[in-house]
Design a protein around this motif. Structure first.
Motif, PDB file in Angstrom:
ATOM      1  N   ALA A   1       0.794  -1.233  -0.062  1.00 20.14           N
ATOM      2  CA  ALA A   1      -0.024  -0.080  -0.246  1.00 20.14           C
ATOM      3  C   ALA A   1       0.969   1.398  -0.057  1.00 20.14           C
ATOM      4  CB  ALA A   1      -0.804  -0.088   1.227  1.00 20.14           C
TER       5      ALA A   1
ATOM      6  N   SER B   1       4.184   5.706  -5.236  1.00 17.81           N
ATOM      7  CA  SER B   1       4.655   5.598  -6.848  1.00 17.81           C
ATOM      8  C   SER B   1       3.943   6.848  -7.422  1.00 17.81           C
ATOM      9  CB  SER B   1       3.869   4.187  -7.326  1.00 17.81           C
ATOM     10  OG  SER B   1       2.504   4.307  -7.271  1.00 17.81           O
ATOM     11  N   SER B   2       2.909   7.411  -6.848  1.00 15.03           N
ATOM     12  CA  SER B   2       2.398   8.404  -7.495  1.00 15.03           C
ATOM     13  C   SER B   2       3.304   9.831  -7.308  1.00 15.03           C
ATOM     14  CB  SER B   2       0.969   8.655  -7.083  1.00 15.03           C
ATOM     15  OG  SER B   2       1.082   9.314  -5.669  1.00 15.03           O
TER      16      SER B   2
ATOM     17  N   SER C   1       4.000   1.615  -1.158  1.00 12.66           N
ATOM     18  CA  SER C   1       4.653   1.662  -2.536  1.00 12.66           C
ATOM     19  C   SER C   1       3.460   2.309  -3.603  1.00 12.66           C
ATOM     20  CB  SER C   1       5.206   0.624  -2.870  1.00 12.66           C
ATOM     21  OG  SER C   1       4.585  -0.428  -2.823  1.00 12.66           O
ATOM     22  N   LEU C   2       2.226   1.805  -3.440  1.00  7.70           N
ATOM     23  CA  LEU C   2       1.327   2.142  -4.109  1.00  7.70           C
ATOM     24  C   LEU C   2       1.138   3.861  -4.123  1.00  7.70           C
ATOM     25  CD1 LEU C   2      -1.077   1.588  -6.236  1.00  7.70           C
ATOM     26  CD2 LEU C   2      -2.622   1.204  -4.278  1.00  7.70           C
ATOM     27  N   VAL C   3       1.061   4.222  -2.974  1.00 10.41           N
ATOM     28  CA  VAL C   3       0.825   5.501  -2.621  1.00 10.41           C
ATOM     29  C   VAL C   3       2.066   6.351  -3.099  1.00 10.41           C
ATOM     30  CG1 VAL C   3       0.474   7.279  -0.995  1.00 10.41           C
ATOM     31  CG2 VAL C   3      -0.700   5.378  -0.824  1.00 10.41           C
TER      32      VAL C   3
END
Lengths: 250, 489
Positions: A76, A82-83, A78-80
């Motif tokens: 989660a 990544s933006s 790295s998902l956040v």
């Protein structure tokens, strides 16, 4: 309105906790499961460290859940991130700023931390410690160079590989037990002599998987955060929070 | 080789390996998720169809209450079938950006199945925690400031809830000395005091964060308004129900005859009042549905607080109806965001979308002959049968709430079919995928409309089994054949 309801909620919670504090008797709690496990764990699992027999034996699926939670948090994050990280370039390694003492002591500590971490992981079924504790030390060993030299490169795909396969190993050991006609995650491979390094069946293998997974995950997470860097432009943040406030008032 | 443990093991395994597979071949990694979900459907459905009596499955080979056990009855297996089906329906097939979201969805599937199946209080807590963390990532995956702010609020409230739930579980452990639900049920007499009740209240408040229960649902409107419609549909439709079910399981085995029922009833009534009034005042469609789902979950809670089989029957009916209708409505909010007044004339641009909206709205209000009517009827019958003034008050509030619901939903429907004016949005057309997801749910709704009698009978059978406390306890404890077990009882 929101403040009043928060106040109401807090006072309700305080009332609840007061009821508990008033009526709760300390000591004398029944130890049904605890005592039963203390009596039979050594015979059933052959692990000198009783905590390990609970963590990996009696409640093995809880531990699977725990490593999944850590993995989820890392994914989660790295998902956040990544933006954000897409917009900025990584700072180049800068050895000049760090100084000789910092760099050489981080190099000196690296093998020591690695040894300690592996020792704690491998002896999880014998002495206090285990995969989680040892894994954190392993992560610290790999994070140290990054602290000493900001911008030090990290092999993310290698970490992902270790992370993926160690997590898979935990589950696959559980599934192998299933294919042997036992229950999921049931320990097998015999007990061995209690107290020796090769004892307690599959429990040490599970702890090695946990240790590698926790180590790889935490170093990846910390490296991800370090690569975002402290230099997030202040102006950008303030604009974003303002727009958030605006939308909340709509 | 069929074992329900695969429903936890497979999605977690796939999620762990997804980054590695993605590095190898991005195309292959896109196939993994749907394939795993199909396998989960298969395993759970095979059990659901062929199971005759509830079964307790000991994990790790340690019999309960020492080890962790899964409780497989029709209710938990029904949920285990619905979870992968729902995720298959709401899977990001067109999302080209990332495997991370798919990994989070798989983790969500595994955690949800674990929560539905587990018969151990702490194990339920672990899966609840996993489900929470996965849902934070999914809620923030919109990547804008408003979504991050909403998710942060969600994270803080959830964190508080987690601490409360853990405190409650700890208290139950100090009172009974066990964590296995069936074993707790056997020792329930030790929980029939103020500490036991406070422990239940803490768990309701803690797990209730996901179930959108009244005082801990402050995160709901912002998160549903900012997250992708798919994610809102998943959180409102599926995840909230699993949290409710966990509370209901604890209620049935350990707190069936205590003041815990009144606690749920009061929290449910407050949820209905707050949710429906806020939905009535809401200015945009997403927030309106968010508040309406708070109100609906209040109704579910009230239904479950009716004592005995009647309560379980009413609760399950309301719950499954909401599980079917709310995801479809949230899917329709795609391209219908912004103020409701901008939706004027949207029916002309998306006729099928508007028709589906009408269908689901009518069922949600409870207009006969739609399934929502039958669910509410079962609930009204239960409330009248409970024969207590507080339940009659709840009945009055339920009927008033239905009127309010009808008012705001029909107001929206009229807006959709009004002739377009200068306010109306230019692009109120739905994507093909959105429409097919909503239509699929609509078809299920219509099929259930025509088979309401057999469905009702089956549901009553499931409810009777799930509300049978001694059956739950005996399944886990007495059917086990290890002497160690007898020793500690």
């Amino acid at each position: 309105m929101r403040n009043y309801s928060a106040l109401l909620f807090a006072s309700g919670l305080a009332f609840l906790l007061m009821v508990i504090a008033w009526q709760f008797t300390i000591g004398g709690a029944p130890m049904l499961i605890g005592n039963a496990i203390l009596q039979q764990a050594a015979d059933e699992l052959g692990a000198a460290n009783l905590v390990t027999s609970v963590v990996l034996g009696y409640r093995g699926i809880d531990t699977l859940g725990e490593i999944a939670i850590l993995f989820t948090a890392a994914t989660a994050t790295s998902l956040v991130l990544s933006s954000i990280s897409g917009q900025r370039s990584r700072p180049a390694p800068n050895t000049a700023q760090s100084g000789t003492i910092l760099i050489s002591s981080s190099r000196l500590l690296f093998p020591l931390l690695l040894t300690l971490g592996l020792y704690i992981v491998l002896h999880g079924h014998l002495t206090p410690g285990g995969g989680f504790q040892g894994g954190v030390i392993l992560a610290a060993a790999f994070f140290l160079p990054l602290l000493a030299v900001p911008g030090h490169g990290v092999n993310h795909s290698g970490l992902a590989l270790v992370e993926g396969f160690s997590g898979a190993a935990f589950i696959l050991i559980g599934i192998i037990a299933l294919f042997q006609g036992n229950a999921f995650l049931q320990p097998f491979m015999g007990h061995g002599a209690m107290g020796s390094l090769f004892s307690a069946g599959t429990l040490p293998l599970l702890y090695i998987a946990v240790g590698l997974k926790v180590g790889a995950e935490l170093s990846g997470l910390l490296a991800n955060l370090a690569e975002i860097g402290p230099a997030h432009p202040v102006a950008e943040i303030s604009v974003e929070t303002q727009s958030v406030k605006g939308s909340a008032h709509q | 080789m069929n074992n329900i443990a695969f429903n936890i093991a497979l999605p977690l395994l796939a999620a762990f390996l997804l980054p590695v597979i993605h590095n190898g071949s991005a195309k292959a990694s896109r196939l993994v998720g749907p394939f795993v979900l199909l396998a989960m459907c298969w395993f759970a459905a095979a059990y659901f169809i062929f199971i005759e009596h509830p079964v307790a499955l000991a994990l790790g080979g340690f019999l309960p209450p020492l080890g962790i056990s899964f409780h497989l009855d029709q209710l938990s297996l029904l949920m285990a079938v619905i979870i992968p089906l729902m995720l298959l329906l709401l899977w990001p097939y067109t999302n080209r950006e990332g495997f991370r979201e798919e990994a989070l969805l798989l983790l969500l599937a595994g955690a949800s199945s674990g929560m539905a199946l587990s018969g151990d209080l702490f194990n339920i807590y672990v899966f609840y925690e996993l489900l929470s963390v996965a849902s934070f990532g999914l809620a923030a995956s919109t990547h804008n400031g408003a979504a991050f702010a909403a998710t942060f609020r969600y994270l803080v409230i959830s964190g508080l809830g987690t601490v409360l739930a853990l405190t409650g579980i700890g208290l139950i452990y100090t009172q009974t000395g066990t964590l296995n639900l069936a074993h707790i049920g056997q020792l329930a007499a030790q929980l029939d005091n103020n500490v036991g009740l406070a422990a239940f209240a803490l768990i309701v408040l803690g797990i209730g964060v996901k179930a959108e229960i009244f005082p801990v649902n402050g995160w709901v409107p912002e998160v549903y308004a900012t997250a992708k419609p798919r994610i809102s549909a998943l959180l409102a439709g599926l995840i909230s129900k699993l949290a409710v079910l966990a509370i209901v399981r604890l209620l049935v085995v350990a707190y069936a005859d205590t003041d815990a029922l009144s606690l749920l009833l009061v929290l449910g009534i407050l949820g209905i009042i707050w949710g429906e009034l806020s939905a009535w005042r809401a200015k945009d469609l997403k927030r309106m549905f968010a508040f309406s789902s708070i109100g609906q979950l209040g109704m579910v809670l009230v239904a479950f607080s009716i004592p005995g089989e009647a309560g379980m029957f009413a609760g399950l009916a309301m719950m499954l109806h909401h599980l079917l209708v709310k995801p479809a409505l949230f899917m329709l909010t795609e391209n219908w965001s912004g103020s409701i007044s901008s939706l004027t004339g949207a029916a002309r641009q998306s006729p099928l979308g508007a028709a589906l909206f009408i269908l689901f709205a009518l069922s949600l209000i409870g207009v006969p002959p739609f399934p929502g009517f039958w669910a509410k009827l079962i609930m009204v019958t239960g409330l009248v049968g409970a024969d207590d003034s507080l339940y009659l008050l709840a009945l009055g509030i339920l009927l008033t709430a239905t009127v309010i619901e009808a008012n705001y939903l029909i107001r929206c429907a009229i807006q959709l079919y009004a002739p377009a004016d200068e306010n109306s949005s230019q692009s109120a057309k739905h994507g093909r995928l959105t429409l097919s997801i909503s239509s699929a749910l609509g078809v299920v709704l219509i099929i259930s409309l025509f088979s309401i009698t057999p469905l009702g009978n089956k549901l009553y059978q499931i409810a009777a089994e799930a509300s049978n406390r001694s059956l739950y306890i005996n399944t886990t404890l007495s059917n086990a054949q290890v002497p160690a077990l007898r020793k500690i009882q």
